[in-house]
Design an enzyme around this catalytic site. Sequence first.
Site, PDB file in Angstrom:
ATOM      1  N   PHE A 145       0.784  -1.043  -0.096  1.00  0.00           N
ATOM      2  CA  PHE A 145       0.221  -0.111   0.169  1.00  0.00           C
ATOM      3  C   PHE A 145       0.910   1.238   0.121  1.00  0.00           C
ATOM      4  CE2 PHE A 145      -2.245   3.711   1.681  1.00  0.00           C
ATOM      5  CZ  PHE A 145      -3.408   3.356   0.872  1.00  0.00           C
ATOM      6  N   ASP A 230       9.657   2.797   1.734  1.00  0.00           N
ATOM      7  CA  ASP A 230       8.496   3.853   1.940  1.00  0.00           C
ATOM      8  C   ASP A 230       8.279   3.712   3.402  1.00  0.00           C
ATOM      9  OD1 ASP A 230       5.949   4.700   2.474  1.00  0.00           O
ATOM     10  OD2 ASP A 230       5.023   3.572   0.830  1.00  0.00           O
ATOM     11  N   LYS A 259       2.969  11.370   6.728  1.00  0.00           N
ATOM     12  CA  LYS A 259       2.081  11.076   7.992  1.00  0.00           C
ATOM     13  C   LYS A 259       2.781  12.016   9.150  1.00  0.00           C
ATOM     14  CE  LYS A 259      -0.300   7.146   6.275  1.00  0.00           C
ATOM     15  NZ  LYS A 259      -1.335   7.848   5.989  1.00  0.00           N
TER      16      LYS A 259
END
Length: 404
Positions: A145, A230, A259
């Site tokens: 994801f 990531d 984030k």
Amino acid sequence: MIEDMLRTPAAVQDAERHTAHNYHPLPVVISSAEGAWVTDVDGRRYLDCLAGYSALNFGHRHPTLIAAAHAQLDKLTLTSRAFIHDQFADFCRELAALCGKDLVLPMNTGAEAVETGIKVARKWGYQVKGVPAGQANIVVAEGNFHGRTTTIVSFSTDEDARADFGPYTPGFRVVPYGDLAALAEAIDEHTVAVLLEPIQGEQGVVVPPEGYLPGVRQLCTERDVLFIADEIQSGLGRTGTTFACEQEGVVPDMYLLGKALGGGIVPVSAVAADTDVLGVLRPGQHGSTFGGNPLACAVATEVVRLLATGEFQRRSAELGERLHAGLRGLIGKGLVAVRGRGLWVGLDLDPSLMSGREACERLMERGVLAKDTHGSTIRLAPPLVITEEEIDHAVAQVAAVLAG
């Protein structure tokens, strides 16, 4: 759905009436928050064990971050990258130092960081590695994801994210996560990068087999391929180290961050790499009006400084041990498996007992917020400011839900 949940607040109904249904949120309407707790419109408090998918690593409204935002709001919020502002250099320099890299390219969202990483890797492949024009490929993992842009869903294996959004962007090869042999076979002379999550968050906090990440690092070095990590969810203290890659002594060629970098206040993302990689970009080839804006930089610089002390990494490691130990005690009592690192846990429930969604609904009724994923799996990712007592409370509520 639980009987009590049928009394859906009017605010929930109103939101659903006027919003595209691209999310299926729990029926709670939050109006205020502080630390690890949120409060709904009726004054009921909940322990937040999702933390904005790790965007709230430092808790809600961390006073240092709020103060930085307030101070910057009174001075300057946006210039665009057409000009330099007085917060920019500190942010880039300090984040680069935290990452151990030469350069930083600020963006806004995690998906933008991933798209930036893809572009940079391809350009590096053509200009530095010598891949023929238009033939670059990037190897990714099943269960990944990385976001939901058109290009990113092109290499997703989640049909909910991918179906009906074609035609898909070419140039990606998908291999099983954790399988070094498959990865080695997929890499050829036109491969420019391997793009991986060091821990797959959306898949259910899946930790790869021991030795996998060092093996990826070795393969990339031997084949002249960039290793792109990531760390948008796994990074910035979540797993007990600044980056999840550190857990196995691995340093990627490129970090993708987001984030928590915005402190739960503004969207901030970044790509960090050395000059021989990020230095391939020239003016006009990539950019963002809001990327690296003054407000974002002011907040994110304080985030970097909080991490530089090591306090939050230590809290995640120490409190994570307590969380994992408590939850492992529930295996065989409704839980099938517990996995993760630091304050990040994936729980596989006995599917005959209840779904992940139902478990999250029942936890909500007991004052704990969590998120389900992939059927009978739920994720816990509380803010790193959570206390021992609050962890014990969360585990107790999970136990109560499993006990029925």
